[in-house]
Design a protein around this motif. Sequence first.
Motif, short mmCIF file in Angstrom:
data_model
loop_
_atom_site.label_atom_id
_atom_site.label_comp_id
_atom_site.label_asym_id
_atom_site.label_seq_id
_atom_site.Cartn_x
_atom_site.Cartn_y
_atom_site.Cartn_z
N THR A 82 9.36 39.17 12.61
CA THR A 82 8.84 40.21 11.73
C THR A 82 8.73 41.55 12.46
O THR A 82 9.14 42.59 11.94
CB THR A 82 7.45 39.81 11.19
OG1 THR A 82 7.57 38.53 10.54
CG2 THR A 82 6.93 40.82 10.21
N ALA A 83 8.19 41.53 13.67
CA ALA A 83 8.06 42.77 14.45
C ALA A 83 9.44 43.36 14.75
O ALA A 83 9.63 44.57 14.71
CB ALA A 83 7.29 42.51 15.73
N LYS A 128 12.13 43.01 12.93
CA LYS A 128 12.68 43.55 11.69
C LYS A 128 12.03 44.88 11.33
O LYS A 128 12.69 45.82 10.90
CB LYS A 128 12.48 42.53 10.55
CG LYS A 128 13.13 42.90 9.27
CD LYS A 128 14.62 42.81 9.41
CE LYS A 128 15.27 43.01 8.05
NZ LYS A 128 16.69 43.13 8.14
N LEU A 129 10.73 44.98 11.53
CA LEU A 129 10.00 46.20 11.17
C LEU A 129 10.19 47.34 12.18
O LEU A 129 10.35 48.49 11.80
CB LEU A 129 8.50 45.90 11.02
CG LEU A 129 8.11 45.02 9.84
CD1 LEU A 129 6.63 44.70 9.92
CD2 LEU A 129 8.44 45.71 8.54
N PHE A 130 10.14 47.00 13.48
CA PHE A 130 10.10 48.05 14.50
C PHE A 130 11.25 47.99 15.50
O PHE A 130 11.25 48.72 16.48
CB PHE A 130 8.77 47.99 15.26
CG PHE A 130 7.57 48.07 14.37
CD1 PHE A 130 7.25 49.25 13.73
CD2 PHE A 130 6.77 46.95 14.16
CE1 PHE A 130 6.14 49.32 12.90
CE2 PHE A 130 5.67 47.01 13.34
CZ PHE A 130 5.35 48.21 12.70
N GLY A 154 9.34 46.74 18.66
CA GLY A 154 8.47 45.76 18.04
C GLY A 154 8.52 44.40 18.72
O GLY A 154 7.51 43.71 18.81
#
Length: 88
Positions: A77-78, A80-82, A86
């Motif tokens: 998730t990190a 994908k987001l950052f 991330g």
Amino acid sequence: SLLAVIAACTSVVPYLGPTIAITPAIIIALVTSPFMLLKLAIVWTVVQLVEGKLISPQIMGKNLHIHPITIIFVLLTAGKLFGVVGII
């Protein structure tokens, strides 16, 4: 061997360390033979998969008391987001 020492020293850097460590091995394998390069790619891929998917989540989970699937989910998730920041 010298390549193992280089790999051990650079492995402290998350995600970028293994790439730095394999560069001298790739150069040596290219000079040696194309088959050696293929063997290197297979071994490196297997080692990275085992370390990244099994060993690291288990160690982090035991030290932080977090389930390994939670760690993998958070990393994905990190990432994908950052992006790379991330994941680090």
